[in-house]
Design a protein around this motif. Structure first.
Motif, short mmCIF file in Angstrom:
data_model
loop_
_atom_site.label_atom_id
_atom_site.label_comp_id
_atom_site.label_asym_id
_atom_site.label_seq_id
_atom_site.Cartn_x
_atom_site.Cartn_y
_atom_site.Cartn_z
N VAL A 336 0.99 -1.27 -0.07
CA VAL A 336 0.17 -0.29 -0.06
C VAL A 336 1.45 0.59 -0.01
N VAL A 337 0.89 2.32 -0.71
CA VAL A 337 1.55 3.16 -1.09
C VAL A 337 0.35 4.29 -0.84
N SER A 338 1.06 5.21 0.45
CA SER A 338 -0.41 6.40 0.81
C SER A 338 0.93 7.47 0.42
N ILE A 339 0.30 8.69 -0.07
CA ILE A 339 0.51 9.95 -0.35
C ILE A 339 -0.17 10.46 0.12
N ARG A 340 0.06 12.26 0.62
CA ARG A 340 -0.44 13.26 1.14
C ARG A 340 -0.30 14.10 0.03
N ALA A 341 -1.45 15.12 -0.91
CA ALA A 341 -0.69 15.64 -1.48
C ALA A 341 -2.07 17.07 -1.73
N ASP A 342 -1.59 18.43 -2.11
CA ASP A 342 -2.47 19.27 -2.52
C ASP A 342 -3.72 18.61 -3.17
N PRO A 343 -4.97 18.99 -2.21
CA PRO A 343 -6.04 18.21 -3.15
C PRO A 343 -6.59 18.33 -4.69
N LYS A 344 -6.06 19.33 -5.19
CA LYS A 344 -6.23 19.41 -6.71
C LYS A 344 -5.37 18.94 -7.28
N ASP A 345 -4.10 18.47 -7.05
CA ASP A 345 -3.17 17.46 -7.53
C ASP A 345 -3.54 15.82 -7.50
N ILE A 346 -4.01 15.64 -6.65
CA ILE A 346 -4.61 13.72 -6.89
C ILE A 346 -5.26 13.03 -7.66
N THR A 347 -6.20 13.95 -8.49
CA THR A 347 -6.42 12.82 -9.51
C THR A 347 -5.07 12.51 -10.72
N VAL A 348 -4.29 13.68 -11.16
CA VAL A 348 -3.24 13.46 -11.67
C VAL A 348 -2.10 12.61 -10.54
#
Lengths: 459, 442
Positions: A336-348
């Motif tokens: 399982v890979v977990s990533i936190r990022a700016d919400p606007k970037d999540i899709t890409v």
């Protein structure tokens, strides 16, 4: 670690997904030849004793081979409910309040966890209270009783736990990604269970599971702490030896199949950050590939400066944090890979991260991959990961409860004749093994993705 | 697994019901921690522990959030972060290859940098750490990147109701300043922090007269001492800055609500406790354990018989001048009013009636065992040693706490409870849906 527990007293941060999934199968480090002592009682209970005498504490972990894998759709969540009731709702001789009061009088930490494979019960006491700890655990685990009213009380607690899990984007995403990764397999059911099943559960439903699985032949126990092994063995034989010999009905589970088609799910919640979780089917607890996948997870997603963020950033510099964990189960496994990022970037990010993971099969991980003097100028990710695993093992040696938990997992999940020492096997992993594992589990496999982002129109 | 006949369970529970005796004093530890002065003048608290072949080094820098000037929230965090920014990628890789980890925390009264490594790699770890910590690169670029990360971490913290609630308690009791300032700052404060502020904070606090080391290792003291003196020889002497320790003040508006669209509502009551003398530290700890720590605590009934929560707990934060006790639960939104009333009821009963002898004895036993478990790992014990020293209790309170707990009488504790848990002095915190009474911002 198997999943979640009743971790009163722990801070919520300690329940973050990294912690939930990061504890690797360390138990084999205590293989034959170390200062541990193992034996099997006549009734079938497997026991491992490990002297750790730096502090006057004693940790007892008792596990049963029953988890959400043993449930069906109509009983989803009942093992978790049973675990709660066994821990807190009393025995034929003592009401739940009496158990809790006794535990408190003896200064005990008292907890339990339910996972896909196992149910695990922990008690940690001052070393002088060894006799209490053993007798209390025998009592609650092998002499369980619950009334309908007590059951209703614990159902309310479980439903609150479900709410709490769903409010926590990390725990919620982990739960959902594991469900999505194993469709049609028992691992595809949430360990937390279904609300309607929990609400409808009756005492006889619980007792059915209890009588079937909470038996000596389905049990393993590890004791770690400040004691003399010979005396502890005598005490355990006195307390647990008289229990009847009984094994669970034989059950067979199929190994989890690779995901046939990638799935992606997006949830909107009242969160500030963006969360992306990617799951890949990985080798099981006894598979030879487990060591390579352990090392690969360290190389790509853990440690001080893991490779995966660099691979992602080579395409887009938009991630905040990245973590990668390997969950080794009896009938399958998950990366399982977990990533936190700016919400606007999540899709890409989903596509970018998957592409980066697929490229891992072509990476060079060791200095030995480079010819001649070139090896002087490159970083040896492989050796670094091996050291990081040694570091993690060192840390786990300091925590008696963690050690005992790993030992119980090992006793209940290991099916290999002589797996040898965990660190020795890690030491034999080479760069080609990592590429092979990356190709097999990340590049060719489908994935399950779950993202949680702020609600549209939210601040 | 082979099925077999089930026999009746033999034997009844014969557990002793007497209170547990845990020996007090240094006997708890195989080897007691000790304190020396390094040749550089920096104090070293050292604890030998062979539980693992690991070493944890904590470099404690007094100051913390208490030292942050008004309007520059986040400065202490940012400066500590920058001391760990490794400018040379080669050095990062050296540390990474050896699995050495450098982390940091910014607390109320201090910041701390932790260096954790396999003991065999200690020299290399200290060589690299010493070089970057004593001469950090505080460029505008790095400061800007640090601020960006702080913004992101602040967002993530708001997604956790328990963390958000705890922050709200500090903010309210300290009016958003010093101890009450945000670790990660606000958009305005981050914007206001300039490079000169960063450099000035570093020069003021990272001095040999101010900092101290706490180390736990399987290695002997002598080689560790030698390495610390060798690789941290260039910490500027400077002065020990005076940092005021503000006292908490219950705000006029004592009902703080943060709006969040969640399934559960976080409800807390927070109380200011007296400064941490050894006796009051022990009493505060006992009240924390009594009210909310573990099964059988006073709040536990809200979970089991009240059916109001999964998570009930107490949390105690110490500063040099006070303690802040939070008792809290998380409940389904529909039960929030009932849960708040029940929480108030439980705490009021403790305040009005105190504890009886049996519960008092059990609480002492539980507190001692809880403390030992919390100090089992080297990393956590290192933090504890430094914290106790900087709170003014002294590092040896790690052994002395047991004696301090033993010295508390039933009357002492009940008088303390009567003084601190007065419902009229409670701060109310709510995080969840349901509108804002005195919002601090969502």
């Amino acid at each position: 670690m198997d999943g979640k527990g009743l971790d009163q007293g722990f801070r919520r941060t300690a329940r973050a997904v990294a912690a939930v999934l990061s504890v690797l199968a360390l138990a084999a480090l205590l293989g034959a030849g170390d200062e541990g002592r193992s034996f099997v009682l006549d009734n079938g209970i497997r026991v491992f004793l490990y002297e750790k005498r730096d502090l006057p504490l004693l940790h007892v972990v008792t596990g049963f081979d029953v988890g959400s894998k043993n449930e069906a759709d109509g009983t989803s969540g009942i093992v978790h409910l049973l675990e709660h009731c066994v821990l807190f709702r009393g025995t034929t001789a003592r009401a739940g309040e009496e158990v809790v009061a006794d535990v408190r009088r003896h200064g005990a930490y008292f907890n339990a966890h339910t996972g896909q494979d196992l149910s695990v019960f922990e008690i940690s006491v001052p070393a002088a209270e060894a006799a209490f700890a053993l007798r209390n655990q025998r009592d609650i685990l092998f002499d369980f009783a619950v009334t309908p009213e007590e059951l209703d009380g614990e159902k309310a607690v479980i439903l609150e736990e479900l709410n709490q899990m769903e409010d926590d984007p990390r725990r919620n995403a982990t739960d959902l990604v594991l469900q999505a990764l194993f469709p049609g397999h028992p691992y595809g059911r949430s360990v937390y269970g279904r609300r309607e099943t929990i609400e409808a559960a009756k005492v006889e439903d619980l007792l059915g599971f209890y009588r079937r699985y909470f038996v000596s032949g389905n049990c393993a126990m590890a004791v770690v702490g400040d004691f003399a092994a010979a005396e502890m063995e005598r005490m355990i034989r006195d307390v647990f030896g008289p229990l009847p010999k009984a094994g669970p009905p034989a059950e067979a589970f199929l190994m989890a199949e690779p995901l046939k088609k990638s799935v992606s799910r997006r949830l909107e919640k009242d969160v500030e950050d963006g969360y992306l979780y990617l799951g890949f089917v990985a080798p099981d607890y006894n598979h030879d590939d487990q060591y390579a996948v352990n090392v690969l997870a360290e190389v790509l997603g853990r440690g001080i400066n893991p490779l995966l963020p660099a691979l992602i950033r080579s395409e887009r510099d938009i991630v905040q944090t990245v973590d990668m964990a390997y969950l080794a189960l009896r009938y399958g496994g998950a990366v399982v890979v977990s990533i936190r990022a700016d919400p606007k970037d999540i899709t890409v990010l989903e596509r970018t991260a998957v592409n980066s993971l697929k490229r891992a099969q072509g990476e060079s991980y060791s200095k030995k991959d480079f010819p001649g003097e070139a090896e002087l100028f490159v970083f040896d990710y492989l050796e670094s990961a091996k050291n990081q695993i040694r570091f993690a093992v060192g840390r786990s040696e300091e925590s008696g409860l963690q050690l005992a938990g790993s030992l119980v997992r090992y006793m209940l999940l290991n099916t290999r004749e002589n797996p040898g020492r965990y660190l020795d096997a890690i030491g034999r992993v080479d760069s080609a093994d990592l590429r092979k594992a990356a190709g097999k589990y990340l590049a060719k496999g489908q994935w399950a993705a779950v993202s949680i982002v702020p609600k549209k129109g939210a601040k | 697994m082979k099925p077999a006949a089930v026999r009746a369970l033999a034997g009844a529970l014969a557990a002793s019901m007497c209170a547990v005796l845990l020996s007090a004093g240094p006997g708890v530890w195989k080897e007691a921690p000790r304190k020396i002065a390094l040749a550089t003048g920096i104090p070293l608290i050292y604890h030998k522990d062979k539980a693992s072949a690991m070493t944890v080094v904590g470099l404690f820098v007094p100051g913390g959030r208490a030292a942050v000037p008004d309007g520059l929230d986040g400065l202490a965090y940012l400066v500590t972060r920058l001391t760990l920014e490794i400018p040379d990628e080669g050095k990062v890789r050296d540390l990474m290859a050896q699995a050495t980890r450098m982390t940091f925390m910014c607390e109320e009264d201090y910041s701390v940098v932790f260096i954790e490594c396999l003991s065999e790699n200690l020299e290399e770890a200290l060589r690299v750490a010493g070089k970057i910590i004593q001469d950090p690169l505080m460029s505008g670029l790095r400061i800007g990147r640090g601020k960006e990360l702080m913004e992101l971490f602040a967002q993530a913290e708001e997604d956790d109701a328990v963390l958000a609630g705890g922050n709200a308690v500090l903010k309210a009791f300290f009016q958003g300043k010093g101890y009450g300032s945000s670790s990660y700052g606000s958009p305005a404060s981050r914007k206001a922090i300039e490079r000169k502020d960063v450099q000035a904070f570093f020069r003021r606090h990272f001095t040999s007269k101010n900092v101290l080391f706490a180390v736990i290792s399987d290695l002997d003291l002598a080689p560790v001492q030698t390495l610390l003196e060798k690789y941290f020889a260039k910490v500027p002497e400077g002065e020990r800055p005076e940092v005021a320790a503000a006292a908490p003040v219950l705000p006029a508006e004592s009902d703080v609500r943060l709006t969040k669209e969640t399934k559960q509502t976080y409800i807390a009551r927070a109380y200011a406790l007296p400064p941490p003398s050894p006796a009051d530290h022990a009493k505060g700890f006992l009240v924390e354990v009594l009210t909310g720590n573990g099964p059988g605590s006073r709040l536990w009934g809200l979970r089991t018989s009240g059916r109001l929560a999964y998570n009930v707990d107490s949390r105690l934060t110490w500063t040099r001048n006070a303690g802040l006790l939070e008792a809290y639960l998380e409940t389904e939104n529909a039960k929030a009013d009932r849960a708040a009333a029940a929480l108030d009821g439980v705490l009021k009963e403790v305040w009005e009636k105190g504890v009886a002898e049996e519960e008092f004895a059990a609480t002492k036993t539980m507190a001692k065992a809880f403390f030992l478990r919390s100090a089992e790992t080297k990393a956590e014990r290192t933090r504890l040693l430094g914290q106790l020293e900087l709170l003014g209790l002294g590092f040896d309170h790690i052994s002395g706490l047991f004696e301090a707990i033993d010295a508390v009488t039933l009357d002492d504790l009940n008088a303390y409870i009567r003084a601190v848990l007065d419902p009229g002095k409670a701060l109310k915190i709510t995080v969840g849906p349901g509108g804002a009474a005195a919002g601090q911002g969502g």
